[in-house]
Design a protein around this motif. Structure first.
Motif, PDB file in Angstrom:
ATOM      1  N   ARG A   4       0.868  -1.191   0.000  1.00  0.00           N
ATOM      2  CA  ARG A   4       0.000   0.000   0.000  1.00  0.00           C
ATOM      3  C   ARG A   4       0.896   1.229   0.000  1.00  0.00           C
ATOM      4  NH1 ARG A   4      -5.318  -1.330   1.658  1.00  0.00           N
ATOM      5  NH2 ARG A   4      -5.909   0.781   2.169  1.00  0.00           N
ATOM      6  N   THR A   6       0.913   5.536  -0.570  1.00  0.00           N
ATOM      7  CA  THR A   6       0.195   6.790  -0.769  1.00  0.00           C
ATOM      8  C   THR A   6       0.746   7.465  -2.021  1.00  0.00           C
ATOM      9  OG1 THR A   6      -0.064   7.016   1.612  1.00  0.00           O
ATOM     10  CG2 THR A   6      -0.342   9.032   0.297  1.00  0.00           C
ATOM     11  N   GLU A  33      -1.010  -1.240  -4.211  1.00  0.00           N
ATOM     12  CA  GLU A  33      -2.341  -0.646  -4.049  1.00  0.00           C
ATOM     13  C   GLU A  33      -2.114   0.819  -3.722  1.00  0.00           C
ATOM     14  OE1 GLU A  33      -5.522  -1.954  -1.076  1.00  0.00           O
ATOM     15  OE2 GLU A  33      -4.794  -3.789  -2.045  1.00  0.00           O
ATOM     16  N   TRP A  34      -2.447   1.691  -4.664  1.00  0.00           N
ATOM     17  CA  TRP A  34      -2.202   3.124  -4.455  1.00  0.00           C
ATOM     18  C   TRP A  34      -3.337   3.727  -3.640  1.00  0.00           C
ATOM     19  CZ3 TRP A  34       2.539   4.256  -6.096  1.00  0.00           C
ATOM     20  CH2 TRP A  34       3.076   3.599  -7.207  1.00  0.00           C
ATOM     21  N   GLU A  35      -2.998   4.552  -2.686  1.00  0.00           N
ATOM     22  CA  GLU A  35      -4.000   5.386  -2.006  1.00  0.00           C
ATOM     23  C   GLU A  35      -3.764   6.804  -2.518  1.00  0.00           C
ATOM     24  OE1 GLU A  35      -4.434   5.249   2.206  1.00  0.00           O
ATOM     25  OE2 GLU A  35      -4.364   3.066   2.290  1.00  0.00           O
ATOM     26  N   SER A  54      -6.512  14.069   5.095  1.00  0.00           N
ATOM     27  CA  SER A  54      -6.511  12.786   4.367  1.00  0.00           C
ATOM     28  C   SER A  54      -5.088  12.342   4.011  1.00  0.00           C
ATOM     29  CB  SER A  54      -7.362  12.894   3.101  1.00  0.00           C
ATOM     30  OG  SER A  54      -6.954  14.011   2.354  1.00  0.00           O
ATOM     31  N   SER A  58      -3.751   8.771   5.371  1.00  0.00           N
ATOM     32  CA  SER A  58      -3.224   7.745   4.472  1.00  0.00           C
ATOM     33  C   SER A  58      -1.802   7.347   4.890  1.00  0.00           C
ATOM     34  CB  SER A  58      -3.238   8.259   3.031  1.00  0.00           C
ATOM     35  OG  SER A  58      -2.637   7.310   2.186  1.00  0.00           O
ATOM     36  N   THR A  62       0.107   3.790   5.530  1.00  0.00           N
ATOM     37  CA  THR A  62       1.088   3.252   4.575  1.00  0.00           C
ATOM     38  C   THR A  62       2.541   3.498   4.995  1.00  0.00           C
ATOM     39  OG1 THR A  62       1.147   5.314   3.336  1.00  0.00           O
ATOM     40  CG2 THR A  62      -0.501   3.707   2.644  1.00  0.00           C
TER      41      THR A  62
END
Ligand code: NAI
Length: 335
Positions: A4, A6, A33-35, A54, A58, A62
């Motif tokens: 994960r 960001t 998995e990109w946030e 945010s 995030s 991560t």
């Protein structure tokens, strides 16, 4: 399991180089998995805040981000999002390896330039403590602490020892700023004493700039306070082909933000002309940090192959390609 990460696209050319880099990272085969979170102008438009919660929410999950540049208005407007992010996450090391890419022609391409910048990342004149003393008189406070100076010096020497580097040079202006740069230098000397196998040198920043242009190949690891680190980073980028090339990492105890040296390049933003090499090389550092050494090496080799061929290079490095053509060429080599 997927990593994960960001993804902060940023302003100007940020989204263009961030998307290109995300494509290249995915093409290495590493599961990510990109946030995706916004900081900068887009964030301000959507949320009224340049650096919304945010981003930190995030990063709390991560501990890792790939970040495009974020613009800061000149001589007015809001404070720098970059400085705020680095301070709030205590990303005290700014690590910037500067290396000549194979095949790239610059004024210095005959020289084996391979140097590494360790820029202190949380204090100095970036403390943002400015005020008007009287009409026509402004003051800005330069803050240098033992704790931050020791941390950056240790990071530089530990890296040099780990990577088999020969020399560390501390860059300063302690002849004039005897207390602030004097403390920075004392910390570097104390740390140097614990690494007798590594050669230690000190250079006044103006002389260092001249030497860097005259004899860049003689530099190895450089450790600098924040402002000189900022300026010298761009100078050294100029030696190896410009800001489109040089990667970076902001590192703290439990968080890392990988980003290029360059800014949002408003002059070319939105035209798909930006060179994504710098952010791609930052992503290579990120993959290595994640333990994905094989993917990191393959990404670097693919970038180098595109430079060696010299056919799909962007305009800033003498080619005619846009961001997408360059990116596709890198991906073709990865596949
Ligand atoms: P800049 O790095 O954005 O641009 C300087 C020159 O280099 C421009 O001619 C630009 O077109 C070129 N350039 C930069 N990156 C390039 C790339 N990837 N491909 C091709 N050409 C590239 O520096 P400038 O103009 O001083 O700053 C613009 C904005 O960026 C400012 O608001 C500044 O505060 C911000 N900035 C943000 C940084 C960050 O987010 N880490 C770092 C440096 C500046």
């Amino acid at each position: 399991m997927a990593h994960r990460i960001t993804l902060i696209p940023g302003d100007g050319i940020g989204p263009e180089v961030a998307d290109a880099t995300a494509r290249a990272v995915e093409a290495t085969g590493v599961a990510v998995e990109w946030e995706r979170v916004e900081a900068g102008l887009t964030a301000e438009k959507n949320t009224g805040n340049y650096l919304p919660d945010s981003v930190f929410e995030s990063l709390a999950r991560t501990h890792l981000a790939l970040k495009g540049p974020v613009g800061t208005p000149i001589a007015s407007g809001h404070a720098s999002v970059n400085v705020a992010l680095r301070k709030r996450l205590n990303l005290f090391v700014n690590f910037r390896p500067v290396r000549m890419l194979p095949g790239l022609k610059t004024r210095f391409s005959d020289l084996p330039i391979d140097l590494v910048i360790f820029r202190e990342n949380t204090e100095d004149l970036y403390a943002g403590l400015e005020h008007e003393v009287a009409s026509g008189v402004m003051e800005s406070l330069k803050v240098i602490t033992r704790s931050a100076s020791e941390k950056i010096a240790k990071a530089a020497f530990e890296y040099a020892a780990r990577e088999g580097r020969q020399k560390v040079a501390a860059i300063h202006k302690a002849n004039i700023m005897k207390l602030t740069d004097g403390l920075f230098l004392r910390c570097c000397r104390e740390v140097a004493a614990n690494f007798p196998e590594i050669e230690y040198a000190e250079l006044i920043v103006d002389n260092a700039c001249m030497q860097l242009v005259m004899r860049p190949e003689t530099f190895d690891v450089l450790v600098l306070p924040n402002l000189y680190g900022d300026i010298v980073s761009d100078l050294t980028a100029g030696l190896v082909g410009g800001l489109g090339i040089v990667p970076g990492a902001n590192l703290g105890e439990n968080c890392a933000v990988f980003e290029a040296v360059h800014g949002s390049a408003p002059d070319i933003a939105g035209r798909r002309l930006a060179n994504p090499t710098a952010l791609m090389q930052s992503a290579r550092l990120m993959l290595a940090h994640l333990g994905e050494r094989d993917a990191a090496t393959r990404l670097q080799k693919a970038i180098e192959a595109v430079y060696r061929e010299g056919v799909h290079l962007t305009r800033d490095v003498g080619g005619a390609a846009g961001t997408d053509e360059f990116t596709s060429a890198v991906i073709a080599h990865l596949n």
